[in-house]
Scaffold this motif. Structure first.
Motif, PDB file in Angstrom:
ATOM      1  N   HIS A 164      -6.063  72.019  61.097  1.00 46.88           N
ATOM      2  CA  HIS A 164      -6.951  71.083  61.790  1.00 46.88           C
ATOM      3  C   HIS A 164      -7.737  71.770  62.900  1.00 46.88           C
ATOM      4  CE1 HIS A 164      -4.845  67.132  60.398  1.00 46.88           C
ATOM      5  NE2 HIS A 164      -5.028  67.989  59.429  1.00 46.88           N
ATOM      6  N   GLY A 165      -7.336  72.995  63.232  1.00 46.72           N
ATOM      7  CA  GLY A 165      -8.099  73.761  64.208  1.00 46.72           C
ATOM      8  C   GLY A 165      -9.528  73.996  63.751  1.00 46.72           C
ATOM      9  N   LEU A 166      -9.738  73.956  62.435  1.00 41.57           N
ATOM     10  CA  LEU A 166     -11.074  74.172  61.876  1.00 41.57           C
ATOM     11  C   LEU A 166     -12.051  73.083  62.322  1.00 41.57           C
ATOM     12  CD1 LEU A 166     -12.763  75.889  59.884  1.00 41.57           C
ATOM     13  CD2 LEU A 166     -11.904  74.485  58.034  1.00 41.57           C
ATOM     14  N   PHE A 167     -11.538  71.878  62.612  1.00 36.20           N
ATOM     15  CA  PHE A 167     -12.414  70.772  63.027  1.00 36.20           C
ATOM     16  C   PHE A 167     -13.270  71.145  64.230  1.00 36.20           C
ATOM     17  CE2 PHE A 167      -9.081  67.469  61.483  1.00 36.20           C
ATOM     18  CZ  PHE A 167      -9.358  67.825  60.181  1.00 36.20           C
ATOM     19  N   ASP A 168     -12.697  71.997  65.090  1.00 38.62           N
ATOM     20  CA  ASP A 168     -13.381  72.287  66.346  1.00 38.62           C
ATOM     21  C   ASP A 168     -14.549  73.254  66.171  1.00 38.62           C
ATOM     22  OD1 ASP A 168     -11.788  70.577  67.654  1.00 38.62           O
ATOM     23  OD2 ASP A 168     -10.478  72.063  68.563  1.00 38.62           O
ATOM     24  N   GLU A 169     -14.646  73.872  64.991  1.00 39.94           N
ATOM     25  CA  GLU A 169     -15.817  74.721  64.752  1.00 39.94           C
ATOM     26  C   GLU A 169     -17.017  73.841  64.411  1.00 39.94           C
ATOM     27  OE1 GLU A 169     -15.361  77.967  62.050  1.00 39.94           O
ATOM     28  OE2 GLU A 169     -13.292  78.325  62.674  1.00 39.94           O
ATOM     29  N   ALA A 170     -18.222  74.407  64.522  1.00 41.04           N
ATOM     30  CA  ALA A 170     -19.414  73.651  64.160  1.00 41.04           C
ATOM     31  C   ALA A 170     -19.339  73.292  62.673  1.00 41.04           C
ATOM     32  CB  ALA A 170     -20.656  74.483  64.444  1.00 41.04           C
ATOM     33  N   ASN A 171     -19.588  72.040  62.350  1.00 37.03           N
ATOM     34  CA  ASN A 171     -19.491  71.531  60.972  1.00 37.03           C
ATOM     35  C   ASN A 171     -18.130  71.819  60.345  1.00 37.03           C
ATOM     36  OD1 ASN A 171     -22.190  70.618  60.935  1.00 37.03           O
ATOM     37  ND2 ASN A 171     -22.837  72.737  60.625  1.00 37.03           N
ATOM     38  N   GLY A 172     -17.116  71.980  61.200  1.00 36.38           N
ATOM     39  CA  GLY A 172     -15.790  72.333  60.699  1.00 36.38           C
ATOM     40  C   GLY A 172     -15.216  71.270  59.786  1.00 36.38           C
ATOM     41  N   ALA A 218     -11.327  73.463  41.475  1.00 31.25           N
ATOM     42  CA  ALA A 218     -11.068  74.769  40.879  1.00 31.25           C
ATOM     43  C   ALA A 218      -9.625  74.915  40.420  1.00 31.25           C
ATOM     44  CB  ALA A 218     -11.407  75.867  41.889  1.00 31.25           C
ATOM     45  N   GLY A 219      -8.859  73.839  40.505  1.00 30.46           N
ATOM     46  CA  GLY A 219      -7.491  73.877  40.000  1.00 30.46           C
ATOM     47  C   GLY A 219      -6.480  74.390  40.987  1.00 30.46           C
ATOM     48  N   GLY A 220      -6.868  74.499  42.249  1.00 23.81           N
ATOM     49  CA  GLY A 220      -5.930  74.978  43.255  1.00 23.81           C
ATOM     50  C   GLY A 220      -5.255  73.832  43.985  1.00 23.81           C
ATOM     51  N   LYS A 221      -4.442  74.220  44.964  1.00 22.49           N
ATOM     52  CA  LYS A 221      -3.788  73.227  45.804  1.00 22.49           C
ATOM     53  C   LYS A 221      -4.171  73.499  47.248  1.00 22.49           C
ATOM     54  CE  LYS A 221       0.316  73.773  43.864  1.00 22.49           C
ATOM     55  NZ  LYS A 221       1.748  73.638  43.640  1.00 22.49           N
ATOM     56  N   PHE A 222      -4.344  72.422  47.986  1.00 25.26           N
ATOM     57  CA  PHE A 222      -4.909  72.543  49.321  1.00 25.26           C
ATOM     58  C   PHE A 222      -3.907  72.125  50.376  1.00 25.26           C
ATOM     59  CE2 PHE A 222      -7.034  70.279  52.820  1.00 25.26           C
ATOM     60  CZ  PHE A 222      -7.806  71.292  53.333  1.00 25.26           C
ATOM     61  N   ASN A 223      -3.858  72.862  51.468  1.00 26.59           N
ATOM     62  CA  ASN A 223      -3.070  72.446  52.627  1.00 26.59           C
ATOM     63  C   ASN A 223      -3.942  72.517  53.865  1.00 26.59           C
ATOM     64  OD1 ASN A 223      -0.612  71.723  51.633  1.00 26.59           O
ATOM     65  ND2 ASN A 223       0.540  73.319  52.674  1.00 26.59           N
ATOM     66  N   GLY A 224      -4.183  71.381  54.473  1.00 27.73           N
ATOM     67  CA  GLY A 224      -4.856  71.356  55.768  1.00 27.73           C
ATOM     68  C   GLY A 224      -3.814  70.931  56.783  1.00 27.73           C
ATOM     69  N   LEU A 261      -8.095  62.845  48.592  1.00 25.84           N
ATOM     70  CA  LEU A 261      -7.100  63.905  48.412  1.00 25.84           C
ATOM     71  C   LEU A 261      -6.115  63.896  49.571  1.00 25.84           C
ATOM     72  CD1 LEU A 261      -9.535  66.798  47.499  1.00 25.84           C
ATOM     73  CD2 LEU A 261      -7.976  65.662  45.935  1.00 25.84           C
ATOM     74  N   PRO A 262      -4.836  64.169  49.296  1.00 27.24           N
ATOM     75  CA  PRO A 262      -3.887  64.313  50.406  1.00 27.24           C
ATOM     76  C   PRO A 262      -4.094  65.656  51.096  1.00 27.24           C
ATOM     77  CG  PRO A 262      -2.776  64.675  48.307  1.00 27.24           C
ATOM     78  CD  PRO A 262      -4.206  64.344  47.982  1.00 27.24           C
ATOM     79  N   GLY A 263      -3.805  65.690  52.389  1.00 30.57           N
ATOM     80  CA  GLY A 263      -4.065  66.903  53.169  1.00 30.57           C
ATOM     81  C   GLY A 263      -3.027  67.985  52.969  1.00 30.57           C
ATOM     82  N   VAL A 264      -1.828  67.588  52.527  1.00 34.52           N
ATOM     83  CA  VAL A 264      -0.757  68.566  52.347  1.00 34.52           C
ATOM     84  C   VAL A 264      -0.281  68.471  50.905  1.00 34.52           C
ATOM     85  CG1 VAL A 264       1.490  69.344  53.142  1.00 34.52           C
ATOM     86  CG2 VAL A 264      -0.074  68.272  54.749  1.00 34.52           C
ATOM     87  N   GLN A 265      -0.548  69.517  50.121  1.00 28.37           N
ATOM     88  CA  GLN A 265      -0.264  69.414  48.690  1.00 28.37           C
ATOM     89  C   GLN A 265       0.843  70.336  48.204  1.00 28.37           C
ATOM     90  OE1 GLN A 265      -4.087  69.900  46.820  1.00 28.37           O
ATOM     91  NE2 GLN A 265      -4.966  68.192  47.936  1.00 28.37           N
ATOM     92  N   TYR A 266       1.314  71.240  49.059  1.00 27.14           N
ATOM     93  CA  TYR A 266       2.413  72.103  48.635  1.00 27.14           C
ATOM     94  C   TYR A 266       3.231  72.486  49.862  1.00 27.14           C
ATOM     95  CZ  TYR A 266      -0.712  75.720  50.297  1.00 27.14           C
ATOM     96  OH  TYR A 266      -1.521  76.469  51.074  1.00 27.14           O
TER      97      TYR A 266
END
Lengths: 728, 154
Positions: free
Chosen positions: A500-508, A522-528, A374-379
């Motif tokens: 990408h700040g989420l990476f720094d959490e445990a199991n982020g 679930a039919g949504g669009k994701f942006n990380g 999946l691409p990280g930026v979808q919208y």
């Protein structure tokens, strides 16, 4: 703006000109269709009308069956008047002129007319409207109202109560746009004053905007206070290079010095708003008293100013045949990153280059695309506005992605979008959240699994254990709350945002990838999204240890942490720092300091002196983003171009130019004469940027499309989830 | 001496001396500058002065309107904020830098016209010659009127 979908129109007449406008459109907007203008103070196109200032009075009537016009006995406020069938509006009659004069006379009764010392003087709507529509003299002989002047509302905003005309724009901004509701009107009637509730500090991440929308000089910038008058300033369009949003701004400068930043309208990005980081952060950067003017090389304990040629020779001498690594800051342009990675990979023969400064640095094989397809930026940011449901996961959105935050809030405020906020600490987005999922720190992955359990049956194998009850036990989020959140998201093409700040959490990382996968199922669009200015562009330019330009695989080099560890052990001979200071930027300061101490040759390419200067063997002065041409890729993958605005101090050069000139001396680089040439080279090598050549980039920027035909795969994430959840 | 010589040479010379002789009796139009100076017209516009109030405070509030009005763009103003400890002008704002490039100035007097406090006025000091170009940048210290001496207490 959304595309025009079958809107019912009505026929109205403005100044005897018939036209059709959407039913319910405000008259103050309708007259703009004719190129006319109604003077306004309190009305703002991006906020709800209140009709407080009465400046927009117009004469209104209705067509009678016999064709005559029956006028209302009194003038009406155009900003609160929706267009309806047969409406007849006059904006230019004797009565309207008299009314406007009257309103302005009333407004000016208590306005102090200290225009010569007011920062708004010269660009003040009250001045302009008075000149155009107001009376030429005042009949008011009595003593004017006297109130505190120059009251500091916050570090950034100064309030002058005498000048306030009680239009309520600032109060409405904090209620409707920024959502912090920090400002309110105290007292009533003639003594009405905008201020914070308990006279506390005006604490908002968007407080700078009220300065711009105030139609008088009541709210002025503490940082710009008395620094220039509007006619002293030159203004050029530019970009914010401090936030990852790619906010469009105007740089206002005087005698070559930046004095203020104002918002610039770009409907796709920031509308017209700016965050305080954007508005007030650039000053310290550009007006840093410690700017480096000329190249320096170390001679014993001291530095000696040298010519560029000598500095280049010193740098190349230090790199030749040595173990070299390159680290870059996140504020460089795409051209800079491209040129430096090209230099590093050819002349310096190293793959040890990185621009990430967070704790967790994922190798390419662990990234979302490699593991799920999946691409990280979808919208884009603007797409948020039309989302019916938005899931904000593991990020303090207002801090990390201020413009996405404003759009999320707008989606809720305007369209009633249901916003689910999941974070381990309180954040601004919770104030308008439909459901708040406050999980215990470090349990983001379990929460993501719990959401996947409810929303993505395809992941049932991995998340069977993660029932709402189990998730409650693990994360502290009540099971009912989780079900409610899933209900809010189910069946909508919801937008999920994380960073990408989420990476720094445990199991982020697992949380991040589970979230992406469950959103997709679930039919949504994701942006990380990335959290730093041009991190996105830098990575796409191939400024990464294991990814070349356009994401092509290369022999993996060391990442930021590994480079610093190696340097600390003395395994790196030459470290080049381009616009970064590990002591300031890297989370582990001790390691960064040790690394800089133990590197034999430390080459610094930077704009101002930093702590790292103490360890440098050569310092090359770098021009800041507004001091050169360049393109920047925002976190939503929008490529925008900024032209040179200010003159770079001394002999500073653009980083791409430094890299190119080093490359020429080492015999590896093509000569680029302009940043445009670098962008052409990029367009050839990075397919996504083919449409982002200088002549092709539109004024509002171009959002890069994701490649077609990506195939989703569950396996890697399912495996990670199973090992994580199975271990419990 | 032939008649022609008298007519063409001596007569005009004598006529010229005649005019000189008649003018000797009339008042002089020239003055012995610099020892003597002629009184100037009331609206003469020469060197700028930044004036003060009777209290000694500067009139200039650093509003930059003069710079905005200046057609030669020769005025540069930088403002700062008065504090109670350090007060230069009444109100919040004063000029921390005020410079006029006299080489560019065309003495049109628009600055004086634009000034909301009557701080800058063009007075009658016209002797502005100098040796260095840099010396024509008049700073605030040069432009500012001297403080009036304190009245002597009796």
């Amino acid at each position: 703006m959304a595309a025009a979908v079958q809107t019912e129109t009505v026929a109205i007449t403005i100044n005897d000109i018939e036209l059709h406008v959407p039913k319910g459109e405000l008259i103050v907007e309708s007259v703009k269709r004719l190129g006319l203008e109604i003077p306004i103070f309190c009305y703002h196109p991006r906020m709800k009308p209140v009709g407080m200032c009465r400046m927009c009075l117009v004469e209104v009537g209705f067509k009678q069956p016999d064709g005559s016009v029956r006028k209302m006995p009194k003038p009406q406020a155009g900003c609160t008047l929706p267009a309806s069938e047969g409406m007849v509006v006059y904006t230019d009659t004797e009565m309207v002129h008299r009314d406007r004069k009257g309103v302005l006379e009333f407004l000016l009764i208590n306005h102090p007319l200290d225009c010569p010392i007011c920062d708004r003087g010269g660009e003040c709507p009250l001045q302009n409207n008075t000149l155009a529509y107001g009376p030429s003299t005042s009949r008011f002989l009595e003593v004017k109202r006297h109130l505190p002047k120059a009251y500091p509302l916050s570090e950034y905003v100064t309030l002058d109560l005498e000048r306030c005309i009680q239009c309520g724009r600032c109060v409405r901004f904090t209620e409707e746009i920024s959502g912090d509701s920090q400002l309110a009107f105290r007292f009533r009637g003639a003594s009405m004053q905008p201020s914070t509730f308990q006279l506390t500090d005006f604490e908002s991440r968007f407080s700078g905007n009220v300065i711009e929308i105030c139609p008088v000089g009541a709210l002025t910038s503490s940082k710009y206070r008395f620094r220039a008058r509007p006619w002293d300033l030159e203004t050029r369009p530019g970009l914010c290079t401090l936030t990852p949003c790619g906010t469009n701004v105007f740089y206002d400068y005087r005698s070559g010095r930046l004095v203020r930043i104002n918002g610039r309208t770009n409907e796709d990005v920031n509308e017209e708003w700016t965050s305080d980081t954007t508005k007030f952060g650039h000053d310290a950067l550009y007006n840093n008293p410690n700017r480096i003017q000329v190249p320096h090389v170390r001679e014993g304990e001291a530095f000696r100013a040298v010519e560029w040629s000598e500095a280049y020779a010193a740098v190349l001498g230090a790199c030749e045949g040595k173990r070299t690594a390159v680290l870059a800051g996140t504020m460089l342009s795409n051209e800079d990153y491209y040129a430096w990675q090209a230099l590093a990979r050819t002349a310096l023969a190293t793959n040890h280059l990185d621009l990430r400064w967070q704790k967790t640095l994922l190798p390419a094989s662990q990234m979302l695309k490699a593991r799920t397809g999946l691409p990280g930026v979808q919208y884009g940011i603007a797409d948020l506005e039309n989302a019916l449901a938005i899931l904000v996961f593991g990020t303090n959105l207002a801090a990390d992605q201020p413009m996405s935050y404003l759009r999320t809030r707008k989606a809720w405020f305007r369209n009633g979008a249901r916003v689910v906020v999941a974070h381990h600490e309180a954040s601004e987005a919770e104030s308008f959240a439909h459901v708040v999922l406050r999980y215990r720190p470090g349990t983001a992955a379990e929460l993501a699994a719990g959401l996947a359990n409810l929303l993505a049956p395809e992941l049932a194998d991995a998340t069977r254990i993660a029932t709402p009850e189990w998730t409650e036990a693990q994360t502290g989020v009540p099971a009912d709350r989780l079900r409610e959140a899933a209900e809010a998201l189910r069946g909508t093409e919801f937008a999920a945002i994380t960073t990408h700040g989420l990476f720094d959490e445990a199991n982020g990382v697992t949380a991040y990838q589970t979230l992406a996968l469950l959103t997709s199922h679930a039919g949504g669009k994701f942006n990380g999204l990335v959290n730093h200015a041009n991190e996105q562009g830098g990575r796409e330019m191939g400024f990464a240890p294991d990814l070349g330009p356009g994401g092509e695989a290369v022999t993996a080099g060391m990442n930021t942490a590994e480079i610093l560890q190696a340097a600390a052990k003395g395994e790196i001979d030459t470290l080049i720092l381009v616009g970064c200071d590990p002591i300031r930027d890297f989370p582990d300061t001790a390691l960064a300091t040790q690394a800089l101490e133990n590197v034999a040759n430390l080459v610094l390419v930077d704009s101002a002196q930093t702590e790292a200067c103490a360890y440098a063997s050569a310092i090359l002065p770098m021009a800041l983003p507004a001091e050169r041409d360049g393109t920047y890729t925002s976190s939503e993958r929008r490529v925008q171009r900024m032209e040179r605005i200010l003159k770079a101090p001394g002999e500073s050069k653009a980083p791409w130019q430094i890299a190119m000139e080093l490359g020429l001396r080492a015999g590896s680089s093509a000569p680029y004469f302009h940043a445009r040439d670098v962008m052409d080279a990029i367009a050839e090598q990075v397919p996504a940027y083919a449409g982002a050549r200088y002549q092709d980039i539109p004024e509002t920027g171009v959002r890069l499309a994701n490649p077609e035909g990506l195939t989703r795969s569950n396996d890697a994430v399912v495996q990670a989830l199973q090992s994580l959840l199975g271990g419990r | 001496m032939s008649f022609e010589v008298f007519r063409d040479v001596a007569k005009p010379i004598l006529a010229g001396f005649g005019i000189t002789a008649r003018r000797l009796a009339k008042p002089k139009a020239t003055v012995q500058y610099p020892e003597e100076r002629r009184e100037q017209f009331p609206r003469t516009r020469w060197r700028h002065v930044l004036t003060r109030y009777d209290s000694g405070l500067e009139r200039c509030i650093g509003c930059s309107l003069c710079a905005g009005a200046c057609p030669a763009r020769c005025i540069y103003v930088e403002a700062a904020e008065n504090t109670d400890q350090e007060r230069y002008s009444p109100g919040e704002r004063y000029a921390v830098r005020y410079e006029i490039n006299m080489l560019r100035c065309i003495f049109c007097g628009y600055c004086q016209e634009a000034c909301p406090t009557g701080a800058i006025v063009l007075r009658k000091d016209f002797e502005l010659a100098n040796y260095e170009r840099e010396d024509f940048i008049y700073t605030k210290e040069m432009l500012l009127e001297a403080r009036r001496p304190e009245p002597v207490a009796h």
